[in-house]
Motif scaffolding. Structure first.
Motif, PDB file in Angstrom:
ATOM      1  N   LYS A 167      51.325  43.489  45.388  1.00 60.73           N
ATOM      2  CA  LYS A 167      51.876  44.572  44.559  1.00 60.73           C
ATOM      3  C   LYS A 167      51.368  44.461  43.121  1.00 60.73           C
ATOM      4  N   LEU A 168      51.268  43.241  42.594  1.00 65.51           N
ATOM      5  CA  LEU A 168      50.772  43.052  41.240  1.00 65.51           C
ATOM      6  C   LEU A 168      49.316  43.519  41.142  1.00 65.51           C
ATOM      7  N   ALA A 169      48.518  43.203  42.142  1.00 64.56           N
ATOM      8  CA  ALA A 169      47.120  43.639  42.152  1.00 64.56           C
ATOM      9  C   ALA A 169      47.011  45.161  42.236  1.00 64.56           C
ATOM     10  N   GLU A 170      47.939  45.782  42.956  1.00 62.15           N
ATOM     11  CA  GLU A 170      47.950  47.248  43.038  1.00 62.15           C
ATOM     12  C   GLU A 170      48.371  47.869  41.714  1.00 62.15           C
ATOM     13  N   ASP A 171      49.342  47.227  41.042  1.00 63.90           N
ATOM     14  CA  ASP A 171      49.838  47.761  39.768  1.00 63.90           C
ATOM     15  C   ASP A 171      48.815  47.608  38.645  1.00 63.90           C
ATOM     16  N   TYR A 172      47.981  46.568  38.715  1.00 64.01           N
ATOM     17  CA  TYR A 172      47.014  46.285  37.649  1.00 64.01           C
ATOM     18  C   TYR A 172      45.619  46.058  38.256  1.00 64.01           C
ATOM     19  N   PRO A 173      45.047  47.065  38.866  1.00 57.12           N
ATOM     20  CA  PRO A 173      43.769  46.878  39.577  1.00 57.12           C
ATOM     21  C   PRO A 173      42.607  46.515  38.672  1.00 57.12           C
ATOM     22  N   ASP A 174      42.672  46.886  37.408  1.00 61.58           N
ATOM     23  CA  ASP A 174      41.577  46.572  36.486  1.00 61.58           C
ATOM     24  C   ASP A 174      41.728  45.196  35.848  1.00 61.58           C
ATOM     25  N   LEU A 175      42.853  44.561  36.100  1.00 63.09           N
ATOM     26  CA  LEU A 175      43.148  43.285  35.444  1.00 63.09           C
ATOM     27  C   LEU A 175      43.257  42.133  36.433  1.00 63.09           C
ATOM     28  N   VAL A 176      43.797  42.419  37.612  1.00 65.49           N
ATOM     29  CA  VAL A 176      44.060  41.371  38.603  1.00 65.49           C
ATOM     30  C   VAL A 176      43.039  41.451  39.737  1.00 65.49           C
ATOM     31  N   THR A 177      42.383  40.343  39.988  1.00 65.09           N
ATOM     32  CA  THR A 177      41.525  40.214  41.171  1.00 65.09           C
ATOM     33  C   THR A 177      42.229  39.296  42.151  1.00 65.09           C
ATOM     34  N   LEU A 178      42.559  39.818  43.315  1.00 65.72           N
ATOM     35  CA  LEU A 178      43.265  39.038  44.338  1.00 65.72           C
ATOM     36  C   LEU A 178      42.358  38.905  45.551  1.00 65.72           C
ATOM     37  N   TRP A 179      42.202  37.682  46.043  1.00 68.88           N
ATOM     38  CA  TRP A 179      41.354  37.490  47.221  1.00 68.88           C
ATOM     39  C   TRP A 179      41.907  36.357  48.085  1.00 68.88           C
ATOM     40  N   GLU A 180      41.454  36.365  49.328  1.00 72.71           N
ATOM     41  CA  GLU A 180      41.830  35.301  50.256  1.00 72.71           C
ATOM     42  C   GLU A 180      40.876  34.134  50.033  1.00 72.71           C
ATOM     43  N   ALA A 181      41.406  33.057  49.452  1.00 74.47           N
ATOM     44  CA  ALA A 181      40.577  31.904  49.108  1.00 74.47           C
ATOM     45  C   ALA A 181      40.331  30.988  50.297  1.00 74.47           C
ATOM     46  N   GLY A 182      41.062  31.200  51.360  1.00 76.61           N
ATOM     47  CA  GLY A 182      40.931  30.382  52.560  1.00 76.61           C
ATOM     48  C   GLY A 182      42.120  30.601  53.464  1.00 76.61           C
ATOM     49  N   LYS A 183      42.186  29.828  54.515  1.00 77.81           N
ATOM     50  CA  LYS A 183      43.324  29.899  55.436  1.00 77.81           C
ATOM     51  C   LYS A 183      43.930  28.519  55.599  1.00 77.81           C
ATOM     52  N   SER A 184      45.227  28.508  55.880  1.00 76.67           N
ATOM     53  CA  SER A 184      45.931  27.250  56.109  1.00 76.67           C
ATOM     54  C   SER A 184      45.540  26.670  57.462  1.00 76.67           C
ATOM     55  N   LYS A 185      46.027  25.478  57.745  1.00 70.70           N
ATOM     56  CA  LYS A 185      45.742  24.846  59.037  1.00 70.70           C
ATOM     57  C   LYS A 185      46.175  25.727  60.198  1.00 70.70           C
TER      58      LYS A 185
ATOM     59  N   LEU B 105      51.655  37.916  32.188  1.00 66.37           N
ATOM     60  CA  LEU B 105      50.270  37.997  31.717  1.00 66.37           C
ATOM     61  C   LEU B 105      49.735  39.426  31.772  1.00 66.37           C
ATOM     62  N   CYS B 106      50.069  40.109  32.864  1.00 67.68           N
ATOM     63  CA  CYS B 106      49.577  41.484  33.023  1.00 67.68           C
ATOM     64  C   CYS B 106      50.236  42.442  32.040  1.00 67.68           C
ATOM     65  N   GLU B 107      51.474  42.207  31.737  1.00 66.19           N
ATOM     66  CA  GLU B 107      52.240  43.132  30.905  1.00 66.19           C
ATOM     67  C   GLU B 107      52.061  42.904  29.411  1.00 66.19           C
ATOM     68  N   HIS B 108      51.442  41.782  29.004  1.00 66.93           N
ATOM     69  CA  HIS B 108      51.352  41.445  27.578  1.00 66.93           C
ATOM     70  C   HIS B 108      49.916  41.107  27.200  1.00 66.93           C
ATOM     71  N   GLU B 109      49.188  42.128  26.824  1.00 64.05           N
ATOM     72  CA  GLU B 109      47.776  41.979  26.488  1.00 64.05           C
ATOM     73  C   GLU B 109      47.587  41.090  25.263  1.00 64.05           C
ATOM     74  N   ASP B 110      48.492  41.205  24.277  1.00 67.46           N
ATOM     75  CA  ASP B 110      48.356  40.404  23.064  1.00 67.46           C
ATOM     76  C   ASP B 110      48.464  38.918  23.373  1.00 67.46           C
ATOM     77  N   PHE B 111      49.375  38.550  24.247  1.00 67.58           N
ATOM     78  CA  PHE B 111      49.532  37.154  24.655  1.00 67.58           C
ATOM     79  C   PHE B 111      48.270  36.676  25.367  1.00 67.58           C
ATOM     80  N   ARG B 112      47.781  37.495  26.257  1.00 67.33           N
ATOM     81  CA  ARG B 112      46.606  37.167  27.038  1.00 67.33           C
ATOM     82  C   ARG B 112      45.397  36.916  26.130  1.00 67.33           C
TER      83      ARG B 112
END
Length: 455
Positions: free
Chosen positions: A28-46, A87-94
């Motif tokens: 949901k965060l990636a959908e809300d901030y598509p230009d800021l958040v990159t979400l990917w599957e880094a791997g799979k668990s056992k 982080l997504c909501e506060h550009e100045d902090f970022r």
């Protein structure tokens, strides 16, 4: 840098999120901030569950934080749940912080799912321990990094550890935060090297949330202390050297895991932090009143009590141990600890008798840690043994093996319940609010990250 707004706006969390809830929130965060958040599957668990990583920001330095390195430690998951959205909501902090943040909310997703029985409360010692789970060292994301030292070598990182290795190798982070937490006690920290100018701010982070320092024993007797409740990051070299000096035989014969994330990231000059905070608290853990006997006496009594309890647990476990297959997650750590109980006991007794620090008068906090808190942690072994027996029972309904398990399980459950009641009476504990714990953990991380940014 001022973190007041960041800390003051932490939600008043009442429960911990499940793995599925965290995954949904990240998407949901990636959908809300598509230009800021990159979400990917880094791997799979056992067991094939996706492990999601997100990248936020475009700063000049890289920071890497990951939650649930031990799956019974979801506090950091809640911190990351809040921090990623902030982080997504506060550009100045970022922009002022100038980091690119790489974040995995939950690295041990399989183990976390096996803890979810206590995530929604009510939070009592008994409810926590009866649904507690933690994998054996050879199956822990935090402790299966490649390691070679003297007569020992480990080069079989589990899939979750490989995910961490890939991100560390790719990002070479300036700052890395492995988000652990303790079960009982007070606040304490591990850091890569001694930086005294950090300590007042770390202490202040705990004081603001009214969480005392843990002034009892360190987690392992060989851990160097930089300052009160602040320790040097430990690694497998330290454990090997300790066992070689005070134990019997070759330490390599009983070692069964790899090194830590801190040790692996050190090749890139990464500074690492761990902030340990408790779910449960007793004021005795901060009481430095001296008693009329040496610290050694409390240490040895605690070790004797631990050994006696392990011997009793072994009488139950050995009755059904041969029924347990390699798919039984719960009993591996029990079997390993029981097999090594004599050797571990002798090693720690030797150290206690030879360490001159143990000649000093025992403090209330040290006696409480050695005699009372250790009883709480003994409950976890009984819980794992019970869950392991129940796991096998489900596979053997209607067989003679099931009759044995149906006899043993209620007996072990009665012992666990009795021990838990005794522990609750002795500790006179209180439950620490999740919001306050997140506050200390988050501010501690920001203090260190800010220092590294400006130094």
């Amino acid at each position: 840098m001022d973190f007041k707004h960041l800390i003051d706006n932490i939600p008043d969390y009442k429960v911990f999120l499940t793995v599925d809830e965290m995954d949904a929130s990240s998407k949901k965060l990636a959908e809300d901030y598509p230009d800021l958040v990159t979400l990917w599957e880094a791997g799979k668990s056992k067991e094939g569950h996706p492990i999601y990583c997100m990248k936020i920001g475009e700063g000049s330095k890289n920071a890497f934080m990951f939650g649930s390195p031990h799956p019974n430690e979801p506090m950091g998951c809640m911190m990351l749940e809040y921090f990623t959205r902030y982080l997504c909501e506060h550009e100045d902090f970022r922009k002022e912080f100038d980091y690119t943040w790489y974040i995995i909310k939950c690295i041990d997703v399989d183990g976390t799912k096996l803890n979810e029985g206590w995530f929604k409360g009510p939070f009592t010692l008994y409810n926590y321990v009866k649904d507690w789970y933690r994998p054996v060292g050879s199956e822990q994301a935090e402790w299966t990094f490649p390691f070679k030292y003297k007569n020992y070598e480990w080069n079989t990182p589990i899939p979750e550890t490989k995910v961490l290795m890939d991100i560390i190798d790719e990002t070479k982070p300036t700052f890395m935060y492995s988000l652990h937490n303790a079960g009982f006690g007070g606040a304490y920290w591990y850091i890569t090297r001694d930086i005294p100018e950090l300590y007042p701010a770390l202490y202040a982070a705990a004081e603001k949330q009214n969480i005392p320092l843990h002034l009892g024993e360190p987690e392992a007797p060989f851990i160097p202390e930089f300052s009160k409740a602040i320790y040097k990051m430990l690694g497998m070299k330290d454990e090997y050297d300790f066992a070689e000096k005070y134990g019997e035989g070759d330490p390599a014969e009983t070692m069964f895991a790899g090194d830590s994330s801190d040790a692996y990231a050190s090749q890139y000059g990464t500074f690492c932090l761990v902030a340990e905070l408790p779910y449960f608290f007793s004021p005795k853990i901060q009481d430095e009143t001296e008693l009329d006997f040496p610290r050694r006496e409390a240490v040895l009594k605690g070790l004797d009590e631990m050994k006696a309890d392990q011997d009793r647990l072994a009488t139950y476990f050995e009755q059904y141990r041969d029924l347990c297959g390699p798919d039984n997650h719960f009993v591996k750590i029990i079997g390993r600890s029981l097999d090594q109980r004599e050797k571990n006991y002798k090693t720690e007794v030797n150290f206690a008798n030879q360490n001159p620090e143990h000649d000093k008068p025992c403090k209330v906090s040290e006696e409480f840690d050695n005699r009372i808190i250790t009883r709480f942690y003994r409950l976890l072994s009984w819980s794992a043994a019970i869950r392991g027996a129940k796991y096998e029972l489900e596979k053997r309904r209607g067989t003679s093996e099931a009759e044995l398990l149906e006899k043993l399980i209620p007996e072990m459950e009665e012992i666990l319940l009795t021990m838990a009641k005794q522990s609750e009476e002795e500790t006179q504990y209180s439950v620490v609010d999740i919001k306050r714990l997140v506050g200390v953990q988050l501010e501690s991380g920001m203090v260190v990250a800010d220092y590294l940014r400006t130094h």
